[in-house]
Design a protein around this motif. Structure first.
Motif, PDB file in Angstrom:
ATOM      1  N   SER A 182       0.832  -1.211   0.000  1.00 27.42           N
ATOM      2  CA  SER A 182       0.000   0.000   0.000  1.00 27.42           C
ATOM      3  C   SER A 182       0.861   1.254   0.000  1.00 27.42           C
ATOM      4  CB  SER A 182      -0.954   0.012   1.195  1.00 27.42           C
ATOM      5  OG  SER A 182      -0.269   0.175   2.412  1.00 27.42           O
ATOM      6  N   THR A 183       1.975   1.214   0.716  1.00 20.51           N
ATOM      7  CA  THR A 183       2.871   2.377   0.744  1.00 20.51           C
ATOM      8  C   THR A 183       3.514   2.594  -0.617  1.00 20.51           C
ATOM      9  OG1 THR A 183       3.329   1.963   3.085  1.00 20.51           O
ATOM     10  CG2 THR A 183       4.852   3.402   1.911  1.00 20.51           C
ATOM     11  N   THR A 184       3.958   1.513  -1.262  1.00 21.82           N
ATOM     12  CA  THR A 184       4.533   1.637  -2.601  1.00 21.82           C
ATOM     13  C   THR A 184       3.520   2.220  -3.578  1.00 21.82           C
ATOM     14  OG1 THR A 184       6.037  -0.226  -2.241  1.00 21.82           O
ATOM     15  CG2 THR A 184       5.542   0.350  -4.521  1.00 21.82           C
ATOM     16  N   LEU A 185       2.300   1.729  -3.553  1.00 25.19           N
ATOM     17  CA  LEU A 185       1.257   2.238  -4.450  1.00 25.19           C
ATOM     18  C   LEU A 185       0.999   3.720  -4.215  1.00 25.19           C
ATOM     19  CD1 LEU A 185      -1.207  -0.786  -4.303  1.00 25.19           C
ATOM     20  CD2 LEU A 185      -0.162   0.132  -6.385  1.00 25.19           C
ATOM     21  N   THR A 186       0.970   4.130  -2.968  1.00 23.52           N
ATOM     22  CA  THR A 186       0.729   5.549  -2.645  1.00 23.52           C
ATOM     23  C   THR A 186       1.796   6.432  -3.277  1.00 23.52           C
ATOM     24  OG1 THR A 186      -0.324   4.936  -0.549  1.00 23.52           O
ATOM     25  CG2 THR A 186       0.445   7.199  -0.762  1.00 23.52           C
ATOM     26  N   TRP A 187       3.054   6.045  -3.114  1.00 20.03           N
ATOM     27  CA  TRP A 187       4.136   6.860  -3.686  1.00 20.03           C
ATOM     28  C   TRP A 187       4.119   6.813  -5.215  1.00 20.03           C
ATOM     29  CZ3 TRP A 187       5.852  10.461  -0.898  1.00 20.03           C
ATOM     30  CH2 TRP A 187       6.131  10.315   0.457  1.00 20.03           C
ATOM     31  N   ILE A 188       3.694   5.705  -5.795  1.00 18.95           N
ATOM     32  CA  ILE A 188       3.629   5.626  -7.258  1.00 18.95           C
ATOM     33  C   ILE A 188       2.677   6.681  -7.809  1.00 18.95           C
ATOM     34  CG2 ILE A 188       2.738   4.211  -9.173  1.00 18.95           C
ATOM     35  CD1 ILE A 188       3.985   1.779  -7.764  1.00 18.95           C
ATOM     36  N   TRP A 189       1.505   6.833  -7.198  1.00 19.69           N
ATOM     37  CA  TRP A 189       0.540   7.824  -7.705  1.00 19.69           C
ATOM     38  C   TRP A 189       1.089   9.238  -7.568  1.00 19.69           C
ATOM     39  CZ3 TRP A 189      -1.763   4.870 -10.580  1.00 19.69           C
ATOM     40  CH2 TRP A 189      -2.297   3.648 -10.180  1.00 19.69           C
ATOM     41  N   TYR A 190       1.790   9.496  -6.491  1.00 20.42           N
ATOM     42  CA  TYR A 190       2.407  10.821  -6.306  1.00 20.42           C
ATOM     43  C   TYR A 190       3.472  11.069  -7.373  1.00 20.42           C
ATOM     44  CZ  TYR A 190       5.499  14.368  -4.311  1.00 20.42           C
ATOM     45  OH  TYR A 190       6.304  15.478  -4.125  1.00 20.42           O
ATOM     46  N   LEU A 191       4.342  10.087  -7.599  1.00 17.80           N
ATOM     47  CA  LEU A 191       5.436  10.248  -8.553  1.00 17.80           C
ATOM     48  C   LEU A 191       4.926  10.355  -9.990  1.00 17.80           C
ATOM     49  CD1 LEU A 191       7.877   7.704  -6.882  1.00 17.80           C
ATOM     50  CD2 LEU A 191       8.303  10.163  -7.139  1.00 17.80           C
ATOM     51  N   LEU A 192       3.885   9.605 -10.325  1.00 18.38           N
ATOM     52  CA  LEU A 192       3.333   9.690 -11.673  1.00 18.38           C
ATOM     53  C   LEU A 192       2.738  11.071 -11.939  1.00 18.38           C
ATOM     54  CD1 LEU A 192       1.590   6.210 -12.108  1.00 18.38           C
ATOM     55  CD2 LEU A 192       3.719   7.007 -13.163  1.00 18.38           C
ATOM     56  N   ASP A 193       2.087  11.649 -10.937  1.00 20.08           N
ATOM     57  CA  ASP A 193       1.528  12.987 -11.124  1.00 20.08           C
ATOM     58  C   ASP A 193       2.640  14.017 -11.337  1.00 20.08           C
ATOM     59  OD1 ASP A 193      -0.690  14.976 -11.023  1.00 20.08           O
ATOM     60  OD2 ASP A 193       0.379  15.650  -9.231  1.00 20.08           O
ATOM     61  N   LYS A 194       3.761  13.821 -10.666  1.00 23.45           N
ATOM     62  CA  LYS A 194       4.877  14.771 -10.792  1.00 23.45           C
ATOM     63  C   LYS A 194       5.695  14.539 -12.061  1.00 23.45           C
ATOM     64  CE  LYS A 194       3.823  16.785  -7.015  1.00 23.45           C
ATOM     65  NZ  LYS A 194       3.149  18.099  -7.113  1.00 23.45           N
ATOM     66  N   HIS A 195       5.494  13.402 -12.734  1.00 25.84           N
ATOM     67  CA  HIS A 195       6.276  13.064 -13.933  1.00 25.84           C
ATOM     68  C   HIS A 195       5.324  12.603 -15.036  1.00 25.84           C
ATOM     69  CE1 HIS A 195       9.069  12.760 -10.523  1.00 25.84           C
ATOM     70  NE2 HIS A 195       9.981  13.194 -11.373  1.00 25.84           N
ATOM     71  N   PRO A 196       4.622  13.533 -15.679  1.00 29.99           N
ATOM     72  CA  PRO A 196       3.610  13.179 -16.684  1.00 29.99           C
ATOM     73  C   PRO A 196       4.165  12.392 -17.864  1.00 29.99           C
ATOM     74  CG  PRO A 196       4.043  15.553 -16.667  1.00 29.99           C
ATOM     75  CD  PRO A 196       4.692  14.979 -15.447  1.00 29.99           C
ATOM     76  N   GLU A 197       5.448  12.587 -18.197  1.00 26.48           N
ATOM     77  CA  GLU A 197       6.014  11.835 -19.313  1.00 26.48           C
ATOM     78  C   GLU A 197       6.109  10.354 -18.977  1.00 26.48           C
ATOM     79  OE1 GLU A 197       9.321  12.649 -16.537  1.00 26.48           O
ATOM     80  OE2 GLU A 197       7.606  13.805 -17.287  1.00 26.48           O
ATOM     81  N   VAL A 198       6.386  10.028 -17.700  1.00 27.44           N
ATOM     82  CA  VAL A 198       6.403   8.635 -17.261  1.00 27.44           C
ATOM     83  C   VAL A 198       4.983   8.073 -17.274  1.00 27.44           C
ATOM     84  CG1 VAL A 198       6.894   7.077 -15.321  1.00 27.44           C
ATOM     85  CG2 VAL A 198       8.479   8.948 -15.854  1.00 27.44           C
ATOM     86  N   GLU A 199       4.037   8.865 -16.801  1.00 30.55           N
ATOM     87  CA  GLU A 199       2.646   8.419 -16.790  1.00 30.55           C
ATOM     88  C   GLU A 199       2.152   8.104 -18.202  1.00 30.55           C
ATOM     89  OE1 GLU A 199      -1.859   9.878 -15.573  1.00 30.55           O
ATOM     90  OE2 GLU A 199      -0.229  11.334 -15.742  1.00 30.55           O
ATOM     91  N   ARG A 200       2.500   8.954 -19.170  1.00 37.97           N
ATOM     92  CA  ARG A 200       2.057   8.718 -20.553  1.00 37.97           C
ATOM     93  C   ARG A 200       2.617   7.402 -21.093  1.00 37.97           C
ATOM     94  NH1 ARG A 200       2.645  14.440 -20.911  1.00 37.97           N
ATOM     95  NH2 ARG A 200       4.830  14.229 -21.565  1.00 37.97           N
TER      96      ARG A 200
END
Length: 481
Positions: free
Chosen positions: A299-317
């Motif tokens: 759950s902690t890993t998933l939480t940080w993933i959503w934060y990091l993806l929002d801060k790095h839109p190129e990774v999210e795409r």
């Protein structure tokens, strides 16, 4: 990259040989021409740096590494002398090369033994060897993938609840990921043997235990007579956990039905040497460990993933493009998991950037020498994944979130212990493959439906407890894709 699974299994096959070897193995650093002295961070009279450990241990460790790069640093924690180890060579020596001389210790793991008894995570010596031989075959990559269908079914059910919670405003993703992974972890362990009411009772008890463990871990350096807050609630939670899980185990034994879950695997497991299985108490202990280790870190890993993806839109795409190409709008299967390579790289990089288990402890069994640094028997050793994962000598641009660094061509030459989110050596986390599988499935299934955005202005800061969580939660807005 960690030691290959086949090497780990070979280590266990040779366990009897390793057991007979002298604990105080010759150091791989004995060629050091002169002994080295550990720099000391002393802090205050009598209590040393204990107040800083209680307030913010990560900040203290960061300062120690900055002031003494590459060295083993001594920390005075009240009556206890601890040593902070961060260089990958030193980490490898502790976790792998001479791992038998670095045990779990008594004081640091006393609270965990209250909760989990003599389980895989707390045991040592003969007891640990037997438990590891017994459980290792259940947690290979193939065995984890066999739980894909069950995991997907539970995740899909939880996303229906998630959709209601996300309707109409911002939500706390840390709380939502905790609720989701609690259900997934309990479902994978107990499947239909646990109904919603019993699951809620057990989850509440286990949450009390996690809070109590965190408190006791950082107070373990204080005298035994020091009163620990919440003692009655802690003991009541242990009793509730016992009653709930032991009832499930006894009912399952009597039913004779095969549920295809982890409890079924534990019930069927037999030690290859003694041909015996686990009694009810052992099953209870291992079930508790599987839940606490699996739910909290995932759950902690998933939480940080959503934060990091929002801060790095190129990774999210790029991540979204892979998920669309591999599974589209259908539910993922075990065959899809191996194709979600970029998804796995995003998870690995998130666990480098914010390792959920951000430190490990070991206790020196017999006097030892690491790279010229002499450590006395009884010394507590602190290994800090968060700091090792960010050492500039081993990571290019370590403060940049870059999943591509885990592409095979970039990983081959990396020091095997510059990255150890699941520990390493013979005692590496047995649930590694299952944790990665469930994280991949959850990321893919959420991104099929939603886009998540951080609430502007909401503070995000890492809080170092047993795991590394956002101090103020993670407020996010959920948008349909």
């Amino acid at each position: 990259m960690e030691i290959k699974e086949v090497e780990q299994q070979e280590t266990l096959k040779n366990a009897d040989i390793a057991r007979e070897q002298q604990n105080n193995q010759p150091s791989r650093f004995d060629s050091s021409p002169t002994p080295k002295t550990c720099p000391v961070v002393r802090g205050y009279p009598l209590v040393g740096v204990l107040p800083e450990v209680l307030l913010n241990p990560l900040r203290l460790f960061q300062r120690a590494v900055k002031d003494h790069p590459g060295e083993i640093v001594a920390l005075k924690l009240g009556p206890i002398q601890a040593h902070l180890v961060t260089h990958p060579d030193h980490v490898q020596y502790v976790l792998n090369d001479n791992w038998q001389n670095f045990g779990k210790g008594e004081v640091l793991w006393e609270a965990m033994r209250q909760v989990a008894g003599n389980s895989l995570v707390t045991s040592q010596g003969e007891s640990w060897f037997r438990s590891r031989r017994l459980m290792q075959p259940m947690f290979t990559a193939n065995q984890a993938n066999a739980l894909t269908e069950l995991s997907v079914k539970i995740i899909a059910s939880e996303l229906a609840r998630f959709e209601k919670a996300a309707d109409g405003g911002a939500i706390d993703m840390e709380n939502e990921m905790a609720l989701l992974t609690q259900s997934v972890t309990l479902g994978v362990i107990f499947s239909s043997s646990i109904d919603r009411s019993r699951a809620e009772t057990l989850v509440e008890a286990l949450k009390v235990l996690m809070q109590g463990l965190s408190r006791r871990l950082f107070l373990c350096f204080l005298p035994k007579q020091f009163p620990i807050p919440g003692e009655r609630a802690f003991r009541n939670a242990i009793q509730t956990t016992d009653d709930t899980i032991l009832t499930i185990i006894r009912t399952r034994r009597q039913s004779g039905l095969n549920h295809g879950d982890l409890l079924e695997r534990l019930l069927q497991a037999r030690d290859e040497q003694s041909k015996t299985g686990m009694n009810d108490q052992q099953l209870r202990n291992e079930s508790v460990v599987l839940f606490l280790a699996g739910y909290e870190t995932t759950s902690t890993t998933l939480t940080w993933i959503w934060y990091l993806l929002d801060k790095h839109p190129e990774v999210e795409r790029k991540l979204r493009a892979e998920i669309d190409a591999v599974i589209g709008k259908r539910h993922p299967t075990s065959a899809d998991v191996v194709k979600l390579q970029y998804t796995k790289m995003v998870i690995q990089e998130a666990m480098r950037f914010y390792p959920p288990g951000w430190f490990l402890t070991r206790v020196v069994q017999a006097d030892d020498v690491i790279d010229g640094y002499a450590l006395k028997a009884g010394t507590t050793v602190l290994l800090c994944q968060y700091l090792t994962h960010r050492l500039p000598e081993f990571w290019e641009r370590p403060e940049v979130f870059d999943p591509e660094r885990f592409a095979p061509e970039h990983s081959r030459q990396r020091h095997p212990y510059s990255y150890f989110p699941f520990g390493g050596g013979p005692r590496y986390c047995i649930g590694k493959h299952l944790a990665l599988l469930q994280t991949q499935l959850t990321v893919a299934m959420i991104m099929q439906k939603y886009r998540l955005r951080c609430v502007p202005g909401h503070p995000v800061e890492a809080l170092p407890g047993i795991t590394l969580r956002p101090r103020y939660g993670l407020r996010m807005i959920v948008e349909p894709v």
